[in-house]
Write an enzyme that holds these catalytic residues in place. Structure first.
Site, PDB file in Angstrom:
ATOM      1  N   THR A 270      66.721 -36.260  39.045  1.00  0.00           N
ATOM      2  CA  THR A 270      65.723 -36.594  38.654  1.00  0.00           C
ATOM      3  C   THR A 270      64.485 -37.389  40.432  1.00  0.00           C
ATOM      4  OG1 THR A 270      66.405 -39.015  39.200  1.00  0.00           O
ATOM      5  CG2 THR A 270      66.564 -37.511  37.082  1.00  0.00           C
ATOM      6  N   LEU A1264      38.692 -37.021   7.820  1.00  0.00           N
ATOM      7  CA  LEU A1264      39.164 -37.657   8.659  1.00  0.00           C
ATOM      8  C   LEU A1264      39.371 -37.618   9.944  1.00  0.00           C
ATOM      9  CD1 LEU A1264      40.009 -39.907   5.851  1.00  0.00           C
ATOM     10  CD2 LEU A1264      37.999 -40.689   6.341  1.00  0.00           C
ATOM     11  N   GLU A1266      37.889 -37.751  13.093  1.00  0.00           N
ATOM     12  CA  GLU A1266      38.593 -38.549  14.615  1.00  0.00           C
ATOM     13  C   GLU A1266      37.637 -39.806  13.752  1.00  0.00           C
ATOM     14  OE1 GLU A1266      35.062 -35.003  16.777  1.00  0.00           O
ATOM     15  OE2 GLU A1266      34.951 -35.382  14.278  1.00  0.00           O
TER      16      GLU A1266
END
Length: 1335
Positions: A270, A1264, A1266
């Site tokens: 990592t 609907l 946005e």
């Protein structure tokens, strides 16, 4: 260097099948191997740095010592395949598939509507699946924790968490706050006009197959035999450029360490992985001591605990938990401090990969754990061939002093953490842009020891992370404070001395300098209070407690599991049972998303002779290109060609959008050339070798202010005006002026821009497969670039992993870039932008500067408003002019101001060109409206909600651009929102809370919305469809809309099912392409279902009219019989449908027009709690009321509203794009650009679809997609409300401006107090800041 033996065979299992790799390359990661070698494409690439969780898989290992199997989640993009020897990997394909059987995790994610675009879904499935393998009956907290490392940009997380919660033991049905009563039964619901029945279930749990943990696949016995083999030997894997060595004993490891002192030790990869990928590090040798039992142990003594360096952070967490449960509280202060930080450090995948030893020894400057370990006097146990020694994990070690370092041949064996004593306090503190999975802006570890029985400091330690190149220690200040009493005088000296000692230069990398200085002493103050409280608990007589009002400063915001309700209108009981319209139907590809079988562009199998494309982009904002030297790049292996502007056969700058830079560059990130090679690795390596010489050109325009100064604009001014503004200002009680900055936003669609361009052998034809919202546009640009007719270019679009506006215009440009490469080389081109390139090249939402002048009466009535908007358009036209028009047309939101003027300009700057983004200007413009309404309220000493109500549209009216509308649904949403959210009662409760708490404040805000869909040009609202009926009765539907995850195809199938009166299972929707439906317009502006639904409806009605005579003759017949008869009667079974479009228009000369087909109304209430000392905030509750008219699919619509709300909340709070003064974008990935995670969503989330009528649209529905975006601003204004409360208590001026985004930095620095007054401030003229705002 010692010579190395030949390569060993790498053996591991994937989904129960043995994999034997004879030529294992240490540089290959598991994601690449799964996708390109094993062709398992369910695991997705989205960031390449372990930050998004799209590539999550489950890794299982057998431990021969304990004879147990350990399952853990891992991000495949960071797992080197060589580290998998002896491991079993499970990918989403191994969990379940449509071909075999789907797993309950996959089924429930799909049926709970936890998937929209589906690109993050395999990762979500793997995170929940791995949790269930370890905990078959998880708690809701474990679900939330397991999902913390997975990003989703579509859903807003709630349905994903809900799908996971179906596996929990206890009931997850909302019983309001434990009262056991359902809020739906309360009297509040019984107001008038309640004929419609309200439904709250979007799925049926009875449909779920039961989960049986005993049915999971077994761990391969062969791997157990391998692990228990007594004659295990060292393994070596020899790659093209690197060697991987895996020792099997500690002595072997120490030998290797002595032979290769510079080789990194790789455990979780990592730290090493990202530095190779993003910082171009190269290591010829890797040593991987993964399975060494000597590094995996926990040993407790009376003095403390020693933990092996090989323990992952997740194992460390489990070990510390056990110790805390066994030992008395006073001994485990260091352990508890570590546990608190381990909960939010990265995500579950990284915590399971990263190791304690790796974390300690890599000493990241942002470390959360090292400062605590140092404050707790931890020691590091080292070992080498020469023996063992201990070094203190202290300031000199963390500051990398040479004398405190490891010797080159030493490795970390373990870390010892001593127990804390009674008069010893240890604490960890941190603040990040986001609560979880985000590097700290400042982290700290502090400890103090007192002389027994007193408050006299015997030893004090303070370590801070993220304020310099290493973790730093305030050792001088601590020395000076020794012997002092722990009191307020000590505190004020401590703050001054620490600030002097830990000086952060004003131009420091990472910026936020004044904020970091404030955090240094704010966190110190928190520690001071914590210790005072601890002393009081030990001797209440001797040590007075901290003031009651300060108590809440000590509590971190809890991470709860979100819950809520979704309310919508039930389907009419008289509707025929097979008619799906109005039902919450699952997304048509949901199951495929969850099994990883949905095919995205890069999941398509390789094509013979295909090449990969890598880009070379400009590093200057405005410069002349003197020369491009490609000789070194062409000489590298695998490179076929380098493509530049010279190679474009046709138009290189179609409509002002430049494909390849020619002669000059006009922004950082402009494509100068591309490299085509046989693998992506080769193309990328060659791209780094292209040498470009520049000569800077002045001026360099980066910000809106600079553009105004240089008169640099992309378009003429746009204006609307009503009444007489100048006159009205003369007759008002008060006038206020102000400006609001709204910064931009990155789309962060999970699937980056991806294109597959295939040249055909004849007639200059080309086929493109790509993720786009506008295939016609791609076709146009490719045809122009290749100088061929559009009829030769075929664009295919099946689905894309999120778009949000970012795939309207940009794919055309990138498609043309790849088409030119395909045309020049004559070979197929696979062009996948890496996340960092995608963020740099494609830009995002327009930053906005809004200036206002408002005239109003003392009672809150606004008489006049003069508003100016400037947007930062970037370097080319793109969609900036249209965004500006939308912004100006919608700039009044829900308020009637009789004398109103709004003007706007789009600025031309040397930044990458900004583009369409969900909401299209509205989310920026309306922040300005709500800001001036709030400012007026503050001046009049009224609640903002009162001023909103006074000025809101009340009766049938005309907008400022003279379009008539009826605001009745707006008033209804507003009224319901105030009532159902118990706004006024909660407002009083918040005021009570604020009186009792000095350092934490609560705020509420309600915002109303009048939004519009569609485009002011009628021809942009047209649509077409093609419907075929085959002789077996099955139906193929094609239309011009694109499936982006918004459920368009799902709704279209519902429409066709109703119109043809056949079950949905008969209807298939395969893809969108320019060959079936030509000249289709973009899927944007919330219009997908509106227009394509009408076109499909038209086609179906034409077909039904043709079938009508046959059905009339045989009314009892079956669909299949009617179709067979129609064919016998030579009736055409194919029809094109067409919708002319909503007849919208806008006359900018006269400043009037019916610009939009209809309005979408709504209201949203949010409540937040703010920590005034750090600037952190927690969203407690959100109630959204959206006027959905009649919802064709409530599950899809609510999914859109919730997803848009969370995306909007991100825009207004955590999402911050950082640019250098030179115009370089710093934020290029999930590490430094923070979209909301599962922990940011409201603890309680209620969404109600309010019923109304909309006869103009299909089935009286509304678009609907946005509308929910702007609702997120309720969080911004709730934060504003909380900050205002803090400022009032501190005696500060009433009116202030809170710009967007309200990051922790903005919140903290606006809550002015003694700490912000204490920090040193620099004269801005004496330095160049690291980053600037571009609005």
């Amino acid at each position: 260097m010692p010579s190395l033996p030949n390569s060993d065979e790498l053996i591991f299992f994937v989904n129960g099948r043995k994999v034997t790799e004879k030529k294992a390359d240490p540089e290959a990661n598991l994601l690449f191997y799964l996708r390109k070698v094993l062709r398992l494409t369910g695991t997705k690439y989205a960031c390449g740095g372990g930050g998004c969780g799209a590539c999550t898989v489950m890794v299982s290992r057998y431990n021969p010592k304990t004879k147990t199997i350990h399952h853990f989640p891992a991000t495949a993009c960071l797992v080197p395949i060589c580290s998998l020897y002896g491991a079993a990997v499970t990918t989403v394909e191994g969990v379940g598939s449509i071909k075999t059987r789907i797993h309950p995790v996959q089924e429930r994610l799909a049926k709970c509507h936890g998937t929209q675009c589906g690109f993050c879904s395999p990762g979500m499935v793997m995170s929940i699946y791995t949790l269930l393998r370890n905990h078959p009956e998880p708690t809701p907290e474990q679900i939330t924790e397991a999902l913390g490392g997975n990003l989703c940009r579509c859903t807003g997380y709630r349905p994903i968490v809900e799908s996971g919660k179906t596996f929990c033991a206890e009931s997850t049905v909302c019983q309001v706050k434990g009262s056991g009563k359902c809020c739906l039964d309360s009297e509040e619901r019984s107001f008038a006009n309640r004929q419609e029945k309200i439904c709250t279930k979007l799925y049926n749990e009875d449909e779920f197959q039961p989960f049986d943990p005993s049915q999971e696949p077994i761990f391969p016995p062969e791997l157990i035999r391998m692990a228990e083999d007594p004659n295990k030997r060292r393994l070596t894997f020899q790659g093209e450029r690197t060697t991987w060595i895996a020792p099997v004993t500690l002595n072997d490891l120490l030998e290797l360490r002595a032979s290769f002192p510079k080789a990194p030790l790789v455990m979780g990869n990592t730290a090493v992985g990202p530095s190779i990928k993003f910082r171009n590090e190269f290591h010829p040798v890797f040593i991987s001591p993964l399975g060494l039992s000597e590094l995996h142990f926990v040993k407790t003594t009376d003095a403390g605990v020693t933990i092996g360096a090989g323990y992952s952070l997740a194992q460390l967490n489990d070990a510390l938990r056990f110790i805390v449960s066994e030992q008395p509280k006073e001994k485990t202060k260091t352990c508890r401090a570590l546990l608190k930080h381990l909960r939010t450090l990265a995500g579950a995948q990284i915590r399971n990969m990263a190791t304690l030893g790796g974390h300690v020894v890599s000493r990241p400057n942002y470390s959360d754990l090292n400062p605590i370990l140092a404050a707790g006097n931890a020691t590091i146990n080292l070992i080498s061939k020469d023996g063992q020694r201990q070094i203190p994990l202290n300031g000199p070690f963390l500051e990398r002093s040479p004398e405190a370092n490891l010797k080159s041949e030493e490795i970390v064996l373990s870390v010892s953490i001593p127990y804390s004593a009674q008069w010893h306090f240890v604490s960890g503190l941190r603040l990040a842009q986001r609560q979880e999975n985000a590097f700290a802006i400042v982290s700290a570890g502090m400890s103090v020891k007192f002389e027994d029985g007193t408050n006299v400091i015997k030893e004090l330690q303070m370590f801070y992370g993220s304020i310099g190149p290493t973790v730093v220690s305030a050792s001088q200040s601590c020395k000076q404070l020794t012997g002092r009493q722990w009191d307020d005088r000590m505190l004020s000296d401590a703050c001054r001395w620490v600030l002097d000692e830990l000086y952060i230069p004003p131009a420091a990398k990472g910026g936020m300098v004044e904020y970091k200085r404030t955090l240094i002493i704010s966190l110190l103050f928190k520690f001071y209070l914590k210790v005072r409280q601890g002393l009081n608990k030990m001797d209440p007589q001797k040590f007075p407690d901290i003031p009651e009002k300060f108590m809440s400063a000590l509590e971190d915001f809890p991470i709860g599991t979100p819950q809520g309700l979704q309310m919508f209108q039930c389907v009419d009981p008289y509707q025929p049972p097979q008619d799906p319209v109005g039902h919450p139907v699952m997304h048509q590809s949901a199951i495929k998303h969850a099994t990883g079988e949905a095919v995205f562009i890069d999941d398509m199998p390789p094509i013979d002779q295909e090449l990969f494309l890598a880009v070379v982009t400009s590093t200057r904002a405005h410069a002349k290109i003197i020369s491009i030297d490609i000789s070194e790049a062409l000489a590298l292996p695998g490179v076929v060609d380098v493509i530049t502007a010279e190679d474009v056969p046709g138009d290189n700058s179609h409509q002002g959008e430049i494909l390849y830079a020619q002669n000059e560059v006009i922004c950082v990130g402009q494509i100068v050339c591309t490299v085509a090679a046989d693998t992506y690795a080769h193309a990328k390596a060659a791209a780094k070798k292209v040498k470009i010489t520049y000569e800077d050109i002045e001026p360099k325009i980066i910000t809106i202010e600079q553009a105004i100064e240089h008169n640099s604009f992309l378009s003429v001014e746009k204006k609307i005006e009503q009444g007489n503004v100048e006159q009205a200002f003369k007759y008002v009680d008060q006038i206020i002026e102000g400006e609001v900055h709204v910064e931009g936003q990155e789309h962060f669609y999970m699937e980056t821009q991806t294109i597959l361009a295939i040249p055909k052998r004849e007639d200059k034809e080309m086929v493109l497969h790509l993720g786009t919202q506008f295939p016609t546009h791609v076709q146009e640009y490719v045809a122009a670039a290749l100088n061929v007719p559009r009829s030769r270019i075929a664009c295919h679009m099946k689905r894309t992993g999120g778009a949000f506006g970012g795939k309207v215009t940009k794919p055309a440009l990138l498609g043309a870039v790849s088409a030119v490469a395909a045309s020049k080389t004559g070979r197929p081109i696979r062009f996948i932008l890496e996340r960092g390139d995608d963020m740099l090249i494609t830009a995002g939402r327009h930053p906005l500067l809004g200036k206002y002048k408002i005239g109003f009466m003392n009672n809150g009535v606004i008489k006049a408003a003069d508003v100016e908007h400037y947007i930062n358009g970037g370097c080319t036209p793109d969609e900036s002019e249209l965004v500006l028009e939308f912004l100006v047309l919608k700039s009044e939101n829900a308020y009637y101001i009789p004398n109103f003027r709004c003007r706007g300009r789009a600025c031309k700057t040397n930044l990458p060109s900004n583009t369409a983004f969900r909401g299209f200007g509205f989310p920026q413009a309306t922040v300005v409206v709500e800001a001036y309404i709030t400012a007026v309220a503050s001046q009049c000493n009224l609640l903002p909600e009162k001023v909103k109500e006074i000025n809101m549209y009340k009766r049938i009216s005309r907008t400022a651009h003279k379009q008539t509308f009826n605001p009745e649904p707006l008033r209804r949403c507003w009224k319901e929102c105030l009532e159902k959210s118990s706004f006024y009662a909660r407002k009083l409760a918040a005021e009570e809370f604020n009186k009792k708490n000095y350092w934490k404040k609560r705020g509420l805000a309600v915002v109303p919305m009048k939004f519009t869909v569609g485009i002011p040009m009628a021809y942009y609202n047209q649509a077409a469809a093609l419907v075929h009926i085959y002789l077996d009765g099955s139906v193929l539907v094609t239309h011009g809309g694109c499936e982006l995850g918004q459920g368009l195809h799902t709704k279209i199938i519902q429409v066709a099912s109703r119109e043809l009166n056949i079950p949905q299972s008969y209807i298939h929707l395969s893809e969108t392409s320019t060959t079936t439906v030509p000249n289709a317009i973009f899927t944007a502006g919330s219009m997908g279902t509106d227009i394509n639904g009408k076109a499909v409806q038209n086609a179906c009605q034409i077909l039904m009219a043709r079938l009508h005579p046959i059905i009339r003759k045989n009314p009892k017949g079956k669909w299949e019989e009617w179709i067979a008869k129609a064919f016998e009667d030579s009736i055409s079974l194919s029809a094109t449908g067409y919708f002319k479009g909503y007849q919208t228009n806008m006359d900018w000369e006269r400043e009037e027009g019916n610009a939009y087909p209809y309005f979408v109304y709504g209201a949203c209430c949010s409540e937040v709690e703010v920590d005034c000392l750090t600037g952190a905030h927690k969203l407690l509750r959100t109630d959204i009321f959206m006027d959905a008219a009649f919802s064709i699919n409530p599950a899809v619509d609510i999914g859109q509203i919730e997803g848009a709300f969370i995306q909007g909340m991100g825009l207004y709070t955590t999402e911050e794009l950082k640019y250098s003064p030179e115009g370089v974008l710093y934020s290029r990935g999930p590490d430094d650009y923070k979209i909301p995670t599962v922990t940011e969503i409201p603890e309680e989330f209620y969404v109600t679809l309010v019923h109304s009528r909309n006869p103009i649209a299909i089935y009286s529905s509304k678009g609907l997609g946005e509308a929910g975006m702007f609702m997120g601003s309720s969080v911004l204004f709730a934060i504003y409300d909380a900050v205002a409360a803090a400022r009032r208590e501190r005696g500060l001026t009433k009116t202030f401006t809170l710009s967007s985004p309200a990051t922790p930095e903005v919140i903290r620095m606006t809550c002015v107090d003694q700490f912000t007054d204490m920090i040193p401030r620099d004269d801005p003229s004496t330095f160049t800041p690291w980053s600037i705002r571009v609005s």
